[in-house]
Design an enzyme around this catalytic site. Sequence first.
Site, PDB file in Angstrom:
ATOM      1  CD  GLU A 136      32.057   4.133   8.264  1.00  0.00           C
ATOM      2  OE1 GLU A 136      33.204   4.579   8.473  1.00  0.00           O
ATOM      3  OE2 GLU A 136      31.124   4.233   9.087  1.00  0.00           O
ATOM      4  CB  CYS A 181      32.114   7.522  14.752  1.00  0.00           C
ATOM      5  SG  CYS A 181      31.133   9.000  15.044  1.00  0.00           S
ATOM      6  CG  HIS A 226      31.014   7.585  10.114  1.00  0.00           C
ATOM      7  ND1 HIS A 226      30.800   6.390  10.769  1.00  0.00           N
ATOM      8  CD2 HIS A 226      30.492   8.546  10.913  1.00  0.00           C
ATOM      9  CE1 HIS A 226      30.155   6.607  11.899  1.00  0.00           C
ATOM     10  NE2 HIS A 226      29.963   7.916  12.017  1.00  0.00           N
ATOM     11  CB  ILE A 280      -0.914   0.006   1.246  1.00  0.00           C
ATOM     12  CG1 ILE A 280      -1.945  -1.112   1.123  1.00  0.00           C
ATOM     13  CG2 ILE A 280      -1.614   1.357   1.417  1.00  0.00           C
ATOM     14  CD1 ILE A 280      -2.825  -1.276   2.342  1.00  0.00           C
ATOM     15  CE  LYS A 318       0.191 -19.785 -11.889  1.00  0.00           C
ATOM     16  NZ  LYS A 318      -0.394 -19.899 -13.218  1.00  0.00           N
TER      17      LYS A 318
HETATM   18  N1  GLN Z   1      27.242   8.370  19.907  1.00  0.00           N
HETATM   19  C1  GLN Z   1      28.405   9.083  19.500  1.00  0.00           C
HETATM   20  C2  GLN Z   1      28.096  10.555  19.222  1.00  0.00           C
HETATM   21  O1  GLN Z   1      26.994  10.924  19.026  1.00  0.00           O
HETATM   22  C3  GLN Z   1      29.058   8.452  18.275  1.00  0.00           C
HETATM   23  C4  GLN Z   1      28.229   8.477  17.053  1.00  0.00           C
HETATM   24  C5  GLN Z   1      28.698   7.547  15.972  1.00  0.00           C
HETATM   25  O2  GLN Z   1      29.486   6.642  16.223  1.00  0.00           O
HETATM   26  N2  GLN Z   1      28.239   7.730  14.760  1.00  0.00           N
HETATM   27  O3  GLN Z   1      28.955  11.357  19.193  1.00  0.00           O
END
Ligand code: GLN
Length: 533
Positions: free
Chosen positions: A510, A382, A508, A149, A190
């Site tokens: 990655e 992080c 990050h 939906i 099907k």
């Molecule tokens: N919790 C942590 C912060 O807010 C790390 C966040 C994370 O790893 N993306 O700073």
Amino acid sequence: MTKYIFITGGVISSLGKGIASASIAKILESRSLKVTLMKLDPYINVDPGTMNPYQHGEVYVTEDGAETDLDLGHYERFTKASMTKFNNATTGQVYNTVISRERRGDYLGKTIQVIPHITDEIKSRIKKVAQVSQAEIVLIEVGGTVGDIESLPFLEAARQFKLDAGEKNVLYIHLTLIPYIKVADEIKTKPTQHSVQTLRQIGIQPDILICRTEKQLSDEVKEKISLFCNVRKETVIESPDVESIYQVPLVFKGQILDEIILSHFGLISKPSNLKDWEKNVVERLFSPKQTVQVAVVGKYIGLQDAYKSIYEAITHAGISNQVKVEVKKIDSEDIEKYGPEKLLKGIGAVLVPGGFGGRGIEGKIKAIEFARKNKIPFLGLCLGMQCAVAEFARGACGLKDANSTEFKSKTKNPVISLLVEQKDVLELGGTMRLGAYPCRIKANTLAAKIYKQKFISERHRHRYEFNNKFRKKLESKGMVFSGIYQKRNLVEIVELKGHPYFIAVQFHPEFKSKPDAAHPLFSGLIRAAAEKK
Ligand code: GLN
């Protein structure tokens, strides 16, 4: 004239629509066409930023700081297209816009309806992507499964799009499943017939069917699908299970899917060239010279999608080093229960990913301590960096209760804390430090050796930061602050003297790793693990 390809999914979810979309974009890009991709998500959240990873999987962050669906990660990994906040639209965003407009009085006198107001907003978002990207081909992946939906307004907009953009400029691809029934030793068409019927009821006749299948499709089966689904036999494309997602573009190219699409659009372009991809990605992936084991110590270990970009970046690092990487997924709460020796003994490298909330934190800290003391290559991302700082403050600087104020608001040693501007933030959606920030790398550090650059830019998604009050103390015991966001004097990278590879970052990395261009922090980690062996 921009060309538009809509990709829908049928029968079941998790067929790999994101990978299929990215792979189609890849083969078109390999013909020197400028492509971009967009994801339409039927859920009502404005973005996935406030969702639990178990609900949604990873939240993928774009350069401009949008919190988006993880499929945008595939789009960036497979192609040169850069994703922005425009490349992911959700039902929540669409309704938000329309309702705000209604409150302003923009529709004065009218009744606001799904058709045309909601569908117009969806179409205008698609056109915006075309305009911002200047792409020749825009691929639009419609989330969910045909028959839901929730996704109906998106499919209705996709149907209408042909009227706006012209017959020749719009193409519909339907990704479907051809299940194999073991007891009957038969494959069944099907569910696909029904799924295409449902699409046709909505007014969309797919031009191409991509059939996910465990078994090869015989000519007869293809003919049957063609007849019942009203598509030409040549446009019934087979998509068997493959060992690596990076083989999918080659599978499509082998069935001249690029030719089929270009001839539909009446486009002429250079022949496709996937030689580099084949040689530098797929062949290298399957010819490793060595094996290393990497432990990923996190709390969403049970779900493959929760750390999607991290696992992909590890794969890329394996490709670049020609090393087979075995990922050992370890729940940080198990480290709390059984101790790090039991779970990490003999491991080649340790990676601690990002996360939110206090559960499992002490296990992460124990894993980091184990990597630090046993000189095991370590990468913290992080939250992984924040834990590395707390661990070092406790273990090497004697600050026994060092912690982040996220987990212990009254700690005497808040080595990680909130900046003043974050203290007044009340709304949780889209209010973290998000997106790309520049960072200056200190000379003669591990970071400088890894990046080989003085200035870098990486993507962020966090609220808490390293607390500069503790800089001197930690420095005096051997922690090096090798990356700084100068404008605000914020610590972005920390590393340790006298350790072969101990590096942790507030951002990050990655999100920027690609199969043919592994991120240096990840390839460095795998190299260090391989060398140690
Ligand atoms: N919790 C942590 C912060 O807010 C790390 C966040 C994370 O790893 N993306 O700073």
